[in-house]
Design a protein around this motif. Structure first.
Motif, PDB file in Angstrom:
ATOM      1  N   LEU A  91       0.794  -1.183   0.171  1.00 31.95           N
ATOM      2  CA  LEU A  91      -0.006   0.057  -0.026  1.00 31.95           C
ATOM      3  C   LEU A  91       0.745   1.193   0.097  1.00 31.95           C
ATOM      4  O   LEU A  91       0.605   2.083  -0.713  1.00 31.95           O
ATOM      5  CB  LEU A  91      -0.759  -0.174   1.355  1.00 31.95           C
ATOM      6  N   ALA A  92       2.068   1.230   0.924  1.00 34.32           N
ATOM      7  CA  ALA A  92       2.868   2.375   1.008  1.00 34.32           C
ATOM      8  C   ALA A  92       3.577   2.537  -0.581  1.00 34.32           C
ATOM      9  O   ALA A  92       3.656   3.688  -0.848  1.00 34.32           O
ATOM     10  CB  ALA A  92       3.899   2.066   1.954  1.00 34.32           C
ATOM     11  N   PHE A  93       3.955   1.547  -1.089  1.00 37.50           N
ATOM     12  CA  PHE A  93       4.678   1.907  -2.353  1.00 37.50           C
ATOM     13  C   PHE A  93       3.714   2.153  -3.464  1.00 37.50           C
ATOM     14  O   PHE A  93       3.994   2.965  -4.324  1.00 37.50           O
ATOM     15  CB  PHE A  93       5.324   0.464  -2.894  1.00 37.50           C
ATOM     16  N   SER A  94       2.299   1.801  -3.320  1.00 35.93           N
ATOM     17  CA  SER A  94       1.197   2.190  -4.266  1.00 35.93           C
ATOM     18  C   SER A  94       1.101   3.750  -4.277  1.00 35.93           C
ATOM     19  O   SER A  94       0.994   4.382  -5.155  1.00 35.93           O
ATOM     20  CB  SER A  94       0.179   1.488  -4.036  1.00 35.93           C
ATOM     21  N   ALA A  95       1.078   4.167  -2.844  1.00 38.57           N
ATOM     22  CA  ALA A  95       0.974   5.471  -2.643  1.00 38.57           C
ATOM     23  C   ALA A  95       2.088   6.316  -3.166  1.00 38.57           C
ATOM     24  O   ALA A  95       1.935   7.513  -3.647  1.00 38.57           O
ATOM     25  CB  ALA A  95       0.703   5.890  -1.262  1.00 38.57           C
ATOM     26  N   LEU A  96       3.219   5.758  -2.934  1.00 34.74           N
ATOM     27  CA  LEU A  96       4.566   6.416  -3.323  1.00 34.74           C
ATOM     28  C   LEU A  96       4.657   6.466  -4.900  1.00 34.74           C
ATOM     29  O   LEU A  96       4.972   7.552  -5.181  1.00 34.74           O
ATOM     30  CB  LEU A  96       5.822   5.673  -2.907  1.00 34.74           C
ATOM     31  N   LYS A  97       4.230   5.801  -5.415  1.00 36.75           N
ATOM     32  CA  LYS A  97       3.952   5.697  -6.905  1.00 36.75           C
ATOM     33  C   LYS A  97       3.136   6.975  -7.455  1.00 36.75           C
ATOM     34  O   LYS A  97       3.351   7.717  -8.278  1.00 36.75           O
ATOM     35  CB  LYS A  97       3.631   4.454  -7.613  1.00 36.75           C
ATOM     36  N   LEU A  98       2.099   6.961  -6.806  1.00 34.21           N
ATOM     37  CA  LEU A  98       1.153   8.089  -6.944  1.00 34.21           C
ATOM     38  C   LEU A  98       1.966   9.530  -6.693  1.00 34.21           C
ATOM     39  O   LEU A  98       1.619  10.378  -7.553  1.00 34.21           O
ATOM     40  CB  LEU A  98      -0.033   7.983  -6.207  1.00 34.21           C
ATOM     41  N   VAL A  99       2.561   9.595  -5.798  1.00 39.18           N
ATOM     42  CA  VAL A  99       3.302  10.664  -5.215  1.00 39.18           C
ATOM     43  C   VAL A  99       4.399  11.028  -6.374  1.00 39.18           C
ATOM     44  O   VAL A  99       4.560  12.376  -6.903  1.00 39.18           O
ATOM     45  CB  VAL A  99       4.165  10.648  -3.744  1.00 39.18           C
TER      46      VAL A  99
ATOM     47  N   GLN B 105      11.823   5.472   2.876  1.00 31.08           N
ATOM     48  CA  GLN B 105      11.299   5.599   1.376  1.00 31.08           C
ATOM     49  C   GLN B 105      10.510   6.811   1.237  1.00 31.08           C
ATOM     50  O   GLN B 105      10.481   7.376   0.256  1.00 31.08           O
ATOM     51  CB  GLN B 105      10.324   4.396   1.182  1.00 31.08           C
ATOM     52  N   CYS B 106       9.464   7.016   2.062  1.00 29.56           N
ATOM     53  CA  CYS B 106       8.961   8.236   2.148  1.00 29.56           C
ATOM     54  C   CYS B 106       9.648   9.484   2.319  1.00 29.56           C
ATOM     55  O   CYS B 106       9.610  10.667   1.427  1.00 29.56           O
ATOM     56  CB  CYS B 106       7.658   8.485   3.331  1.00 29.56           C
ATOM     57  N   ALA B 107      10.662   9.458   2.911  1.00 34.16           N
ATOM     58  CA  ALA B 107      11.707  10.806   3.237  1.00 34.16           C
ATOM     59  C   ALA B 107      12.254  10.930   1.613  1.00 34.16           C
ATOM     60  O   ALA B 107      12.367  12.138   1.267  1.00 34.16           O
ATOM     61  CB  ALA B 107      12.827  10.308   4.070  1.00 34.16           C
ATOM     62  N   GLU B 108      12.549   9.708   1.056  1.00 33.49           N
ATOM     63  CA  GLU B 108      13.423  10.009  -0.345  1.00 33.49           C
ATOM     64  C   GLU B 108      12.287  10.695  -1.431  1.00 33.49           C
ATOM     65  O   GLU B 108      12.502  11.425  -2.282  1.00 33.49           O
ATOM     66  CB  GLU B 108      13.744   8.544  -0.813  1.00 33.49           C
TER      67      GLU B 108
ATOM     68  N   ALA C 157       9.694  12.480  -0.572  1.00 35.98           N
ATOM     69  CA  ALA C 157       9.381  13.867  -0.264  1.00 35.98           C
ATOM     70  C   ALA C 157      10.640  14.732  -0.832  1.00 35.98           C
ATOM     71  O   ALA C 157      10.496  15.826  -1.091  1.00 35.98           O
ATOM     72  CB  ALA C 157       9.379  14.124   1.329  1.00 35.98           C
ATOM     73  N   ASN C 158      11.881  14.284  -0.675  1.00 37.32           N
ATOM     74  CA  ASN C 158      12.960  15.084  -1.218  1.00 37.32           C
ATOM     75  C   ASN C 158      12.854  15.380  -2.547  1.00 37.32           C
ATOM     76  O   ASN C 158      12.884  16.470  -3.142  1.00 37.32           O
ATOM     77  CB  ASN C 158      14.123  14.051  -0.841  1.00 37.32           C
TER      78      ASN C 158
ATOM     79  N   PHE D  65       1.333  11.956   1.819  1.00 39.03           N
ATOM     80  CA  PHE D  65       2.391  11.947   2.793  1.00 39.03           C
ATOM     81  C   PHE D  65       1.921  11.717   4.000  1.00 39.03           C
ATOM     82  O   PHE D  65       2.261  11.113   5.028  1.00 39.03           O
ATOM     83  CB  PHE D  65       3.517  12.845   2.783  1.00 39.03           C
ATOM     84  N   LYS D  66       0.809  12.589   4.406  1.00 42.97           N
ATOM     85  CA  LYS D  66       0.030  12.549   5.704  1.00 42.97           C
ATOM     86  C   LYS D  66      -0.389  10.932   5.924  1.00 42.97           C
ATOM     87  O   LYS D  66      -0.618  10.397   6.885  1.00 42.97           O
ATOM     88  CB  LYS D  66      -0.935  13.620   5.735  1.00 42.97           C
ATOM     89  N   LEU D  67      -1.174  10.459   4.778  1.00 41.52           N
ATOM     90  CA  LEU D  67      -1.755   9.316   4.868  1.00 41.52           C
ATOM     91  C   LEU D  67      -0.713   8.258   5.126  1.00 41.52           C
ATOM     92  O   LEU D  67      -1.055   7.199   5.964  1.00 41.52           O
ATOM     93  CB  LEU D  67      -2.504   8.998   3.557  1.00 41.52           C
TER      94      LEU D  67
END
Length: 809
Positions: A527-535, A583-586, A588-589, A558-560
């Motif tokens: 789920l996290a990687f799916s959200a990161l792809k959307l980011v 992964q999220c920090a990267e 966001a960078n 990112f909040k989610l």
């Protein structure tokens, strides 16, 4: 014992009967050879008298009958040759009726009747009618059945059929149909009466014997189907109603099941389709013990094959409303047979669904209607416990998946989830796995939040506990495989529209968060990687995180993500949560969101401090943190210094000296980023490398104290390679003299008696020296740089070593 004696007696009686037939057949043949009609009739009557026995079972009686039948064929050939016996066929027909016993008389009458019809001296219909009526004189079930079977056998090629030589002059197809139907009716009555031909305690044996004789009765229906003149109209108006009348009125389960099956098998598919209502109307009137579901299944299978045979017949199915009639008939059968078990009803719906998917694949409303009827039947039941019924429900649910190869189509069936709700927890999991496998196999894309909601309702058996009272422990490997299948499913959920994709992510999150802590380690990462792809797709957008009406923005996602990853702390699984934070920090960078990237790093450090206790896990975690931090470009000076200070501090506090050393020299990369705008702080790089050298030296001394030897020099060689890396990158603080001194230090350590020999370390060091030599010989700017490293000296200045290691005198 009694059964054995009975079988022996039966064998003896059969042998005696055969012997008598053979004896009389001998004298009959001799009479035939001498053209002696009177003697031939005498011995043929004696021969046929053996068929009057009541001592034999139907199986043994059949053997005796076949012996007599063979002899009758010879007699028939003799009767045809009038010049041999000198008697007209009409006189012969009268003569044989004077036989003393009725059974031989009727066999002879049928034999002569066959010749009489063939002679065409009288209408075929009159002779056939006379024979079928005369055979009523034998009412013993077994003897009567075989007599009428003989009549059917000798008359089948002499019926006044369309185009037949016996048609005309008043003989019509209708006469042939009447004869066969009358003979069939009488034979069926005799067959049904056989069940009473013995004591009740032998019912099972009698039923078995009756079943062996069923083909004698069914042969009549086969003859009917072969009559050319029986067209659809005659079949519809005469044949089928009269046959079904006999089937229903006999009220015998064996006869009803067999005859219904016969009707379905012997008559053309087109006839079945056009008379569907009549045929189905008989089903609810059958005895409760009749296996109606098999009868209907065979009917539907034949109709399905008929539909497959030619697309041109499909309009006929719609015209006669085949589905509606079949569905109505199944409902009436279930209603009429109140004691029908659930498995029987479900089986009928499975057959109807199979028929529908083959004949009307485009009618999803039909499919949903069948599922709805199944729900209605199951509504009065608790969770299914019957394993066979459960398998039938699984077959019912699997059929649409196999047919459409598209879960999106299945998700539009409103009654599909309602059927699944009646499965027990274990079977629900099996069905959920089948659904996921179908999606993966067919590469199906579920692309809307509404469809995802329905899908996750279907597979809820895998994402949460349905039976909290279950005591059976699930095998760990099976549990992992189940959860991995859910993870694979999450990865394939996709929509090109960011807003809809965010809705899908929120829907999935809602379901997996209800699955309990044990499942989160499997379901949160995809789920996290799916959200990161959307980011990544939304990179560069901004927006407020508050409010549902706000479109998808990186901040909102990112909040989610932050809230989702926090849930892993309840597992607990700090290492996994730490990786996801990084992964999220990267991400966001890449979106240039410095405050969010800093917050994710902060969360990662908090987890490291408070949750990661295992020394090996700490080593892995600190290297992940260092590696991620090295790639960060969004941080200002203050934030970056804070984070690098934390990283270097934790590196030096690891439990084992070698781990400390490697983590500290890895930190050197935080101060020298090889980009155009990257940080290049040579002094802090050198400080890290010197600090790692001190730690490596301390590790050597510690090993010497504890083990009596200082161990391999691998750490020094690794640090040497870091020196060479930064030397090549142009760090002014890394000088050729420092590299030369470090090489000499390693050589000195290797030659020391306290050092443990190690082939791997020696090879590593030799390879490093060859690299230095190669760079010298390559020439150019790099060759000049490496040329300043002189030939390796034989000793190292103590003062220089102290400076290299960072010691204080």
């Amino acid at each position: 014992m009694l059964a054995t004696e009975g079988m022996e007696d039966e064998e003896k009686w059969l042998a005696e009967g055969i012997a008598a037939i053979q004896h009389n057949a001998f004298y009959m043949s001799r009479a035939l050879d001498s053209d002696n009609l009177r003697e031939a009739l005498k011995y043929s009557a004696l021969l046929l008298s053996e068929l009057r026995t009541s001592k034999l079972s139907p199986h043994k009686y059949y053997e005796l009958y076949m012996r007599a039948f063979d002899e009758l064929r010879k007699l028939e050939m003799f009767f045809r040759e009038e010049d041999r016996h000198g008697c007209s066929v009409i006189d012969l027909y009268e003569l044989v009726q004077h036989a003393g016993n009725i059974l031989p008389r009727l066999y002879l009458l049928c034999t002569v009747g066959s010749v009489y019809i063939k002679s065409k001296e009288a209408p075929a219909k009159d002779i056939l009618k006379d024979l079928v009526e005369m055979c009523r004189g034998i009412q013993h079930p077994t003897r009567g059945l075989f007599l009428r079977s003989y009549l059917a056998q000798i008359s089948r090629d002499k019926l006044p059929d369309l185009g037949s030589e016996y048609e005309g002059e008043g003989d019509t197809v209708m006469d042939a149909v009447d004869f066969v139907l009358q003979n069939f009716t009488e034979m069926n009555k005799l067959w049904v009466r056989m069940q009473h031909d013995g004591p009740v305690r032998l019912k099972e044996k009698l039923d078995k014997e009756r079943s062996e004789l069923r083909d004698l009765v069914g042969k009549n229906l086969h003859v009917l189907s072969q009559i050319e003149g029986v067209d659809l109209e005659m079949y519809k108006d005469v044949v089928l109603p009269r046959v079904l009348e006999q089937v229903v009125n006999c009220k015998d389960e064996i006869a009803q099941y067999y005859l219904m099956d016969c009707i379905i098998q012997v008559f053309p598919d087109e006839y079945h389709l056009q008379t569907l209502e009549t045929l189905l109307g008989a089903c609810p009137q059958l005895q409760p013990a009749v296996d109606v579901k098999t009868v209907l299944s065979r009917l539907m299978e034949r109709l399905s094959n008929y539909a497959d045979s030619s697309p041109e017949v499909l309009p006929d199915f719609l015209q006669v409303e085949a589905f509606a009639k079949l569905s109505s008939a199944i409902g009436k059968v279930i209603e009429a047979q109140v004691d029908m078990p659930v498995v029987g009803a479900i089986s009928l719906y499975v057959f109807l669904l199979t028929f529908t998917l083959r004949v009307h694949p485009d009618r999803l409303d039909y499919v949903d209607q069948i599922l709805g009827a199944c729900v209605k039947k199951l509504s009065g039941e608790a969770k299914l416990e019957d394993s066979i019924a459960t398998k039938q429900v699984v077959a019912l649910l699997s059929a649409p998946l196999e047919k459409y190869s598209d879960i999106v189509t299945v998700l539009s069936l409103s009654n599909y989830p309602r059927v699944m709700d009646h499965l027990d927890a274990g079977t629900n999991k099996i069905m959920a796995t089948i659904i996921i496998e179908s999606i993966m196999k067919n590469d199906t894309c579920v692309s809307t939040a509404d469809k995802v909601e329905v899908l996750f309702e279907l597979i809820k058996g895998l994402i949460k506990e349905l039976d909290v009272t279950a005591t059976d422990e699930l095998d760990e490997e099976d549990f992992k495989e189940e959860q991995n299948s859910v993870a694979r499913l999450i990865h394939v959920l996709y929509n090109d529209e960011p807003e809809e994709m965010l809705k899908i992510i929120c829907t999935v999150r809602k379901h997996i968060m209800a699955g309990g802590p044990k499942r989160l380690t499997f379901t949160v990462p995809p789920l996290a990687f799916s959200a990161l792809k959307l980011v990544r797709r939304l990179q560069g957008q901004d927006g407020d995180m508050a409010g549902e009406e706000v479109p998808a923005t990186p901040k909102k996602i990112f909040k989610l993500l932050n809230e989702t990853i926090e849930a892993l702390s309840s597992v607990p699984s700090p290492e996994l949560a730490l990786r996801l934070y990084l992964q999220c920090a990267e991400a966001a960078n890449d979106c240039e969101l410095e405050p969010i990237a800093y917050e994710f790093f902060t969360q990662a450090f908090v987890l490291y401090e408070e949750e990661v206790a295992d020394s090996k896990a700490q080593v892995t975690a600190i290297h992940l943190i260092i590696g991620t931090l090295q790639k960060m470009t969004v941080f200002g000076v203050e934030n970056r210094d804070t984070l690098t200070h934390k990283a270097t501090g934790y590196s030096a506090k690891l439990l084992k000296k070698p781990d400390q050393c490697r983590a500290v020299y890895a930190c050197s990369h935080l101060f020298w980023v090889d980009d155009q705008d990257g940080i290049k702080d040579g002094e802090r790089v050198l400080l890290c490398l010197k600090r790692s050298l001190r730690i490596a030296n301390a590790a050597q001394q510690q090993a010497n104290v504890t083990r009596g030897s200082s161990g391999p020099v691998t750490l020094f060689v690794e640090i040497l390679n870091k020196y060479l890396y930064f030397f090549e990158k142009g760090n002014p603080q890394i000088t050729s003299s420092a590299i030369q001194s470090l090489i000499e230090l390693i050589k000195t350590e290797m030659q020391s008696d306290a050092t443990t020999p190690d082939k791997a370390s020696d090879a590593f060091f030799s390879s490093t020296l060859r690299y230095v030599q190669f760079q010298k010989q390559k020439g150019g700017l790099m060759g000049e740089k490496y040329g300043s490293i002189k030939k390796f000296a034989t000793s190292v200045s103590l003062i220089f070593l102290e400076d290299l290691l960072g010691w204080v005198s």
